[in-house]
Write an enzyme that holds these catalytic residues in place. Structure first.
Site, short mmCIF file in Angstrom:
data_model
loop_
_atom_site.label_atom_id
_atom_site.label_comp_id
_atom_site.label_asym_id
_atom_site.label_seq_id
_atom_site.Cartn_x
_atom_site.Cartn_y
_atom_site.Cartn_z
N THR A 1 3.09 -1.17 8.61
CA THR A 1 3.54 -2.05 9.70
C THR A 1 3.77 -3.49 9.27
O THR A 1 4.40 -4.26 10.00
CB THR A 1 2.48 -2.09 10.82
OG1 THR A 1 1.26 -2.60 10.23
CG2 THR A 1 2.23 -0.71 11.40
N CYS B 1 3.28 -2.98 3.92
CA CYS B 1 2.46 -1.82 4.25
C CYS B 1 3.23 -1.01 5.29
O CYS B 1 4.46 -1.15 5.39
CB CYS B 1 1.05 -2.21 4.69
SG CYS B 1 0.90 -3.14 6.23
N HIS C 1 9.70 -23.80 9.42
CA HIS C 1 8.68 -24.38 10.30
C HIS C 1 7.26 -24.20 9.77
O HIS C 1 6.42 -25.08 9.95
CB HIS C 1 8.74 -23.75 11.69
CG HIS C 1 9.97 -24.10 12.45
ND1 HIS C 1 10.03 -24.07 13.83
CD2 HIS C 1 11.22 -24.48 12.05
CE1 HIS C 1 11.24 -24.43 14.24
NE2 HIS C 1 11.98 -24.67 13.18
N ASP D 1 0.87 -1.18 0.00
CA ASP D 1 0.00 0.00 0.00
C ASP D 1 0.91 1.23 0.00
O ASP D 1 2.14 1.11 -0.14
CB ASP D 1 -1.01 -0.04 1.16
CG ASP D 1 -0.38 0.28 2.51
OD1 ASP D 1 0.87 0.38 2.61
OD2 ASP D 1 -1.14 0.42 3.50
#
Ligand code: RB5
Length: 161
Positions: free
Chosen positions: A71, A69, A102, A12
């Site tokens: 965060t 984005c 994992h 974004d």
């Protein structure tokens, strides 16, 4: 092996500048990728980009995705709504490696407002170059798929309060 991967990349407005840096690196290293935008710092809604990239990974058109984005949180939450998508937020190399070994993460998310470009590039490189370890981890991935089947989407509202 990693260079043969087909990558779907998106962001974004909050991740635009970091996405440009990552794309330049992918180009320099010879990765095949598609840039799903956004293409400027004009405000957009991260779920729209997350959906496009996640669908492209879900349907197998691309092997893996990278979403950025502000965060890394919102765009990952949105991507993880699609069955079969395992988006992992990684701001360090240990998590990047573990998310592949994992969790067989098929989308990497990062936040431009959290991580600098140097570390972000290391995170991407390790994430792209690390294989799923299989073994006991396969059973756990299959359990995640089972949760999606039983509780995912709008199937009976078991997840609603
Ligand atoms: C946009 O301002 C910001 O909310 C977005 O980039 C992201 O950080 C959301 O999780």
């Amino acid at each position: 092996m990693a260079v043969g991967l087909r990558l779907a990349v998106g962001c974004d407005h909050g991740g635009f500048k970091l996405k440009e840096e990552i794309i330049k690196m992918l180009q320099d290293k010879g990765y095949e990728f598609k840039d799903f935008g956004t293409f400027s710092e004009v405000s957009v809604d991260y779920p729209d980009i997350a959906l496009e990239v996640a669908r492209a990974v879900q349907d197998g058109t691309y092997d893996r995705g990278i979403l950025i984005c502000g965060t890394g949180v919102g765009i990952g939450i949105a991507a993880n709504k699609l069955a079969g998508i395992r988006a992992a937020l990684c701001h360090d190399t240990f998590t990047a490696r573990a998310s592949r070994e994992h969790n067989d993460a098929n989308i990497l998310t990062m936040g431009e407002r959290v991580i600098g470009p140097g570390l972000a590039k290391d995170v991407v490189n390790i994430w792209l170059e690390t294989d799923f370890a299989g073994g006991r981890h396969t059973r756990r991935i299959e359990k995640i798929a089972g949760i999606e089947k039983e509780y995912g989407g709008d199937r009976g509202g078991k997840h609603r309060g």
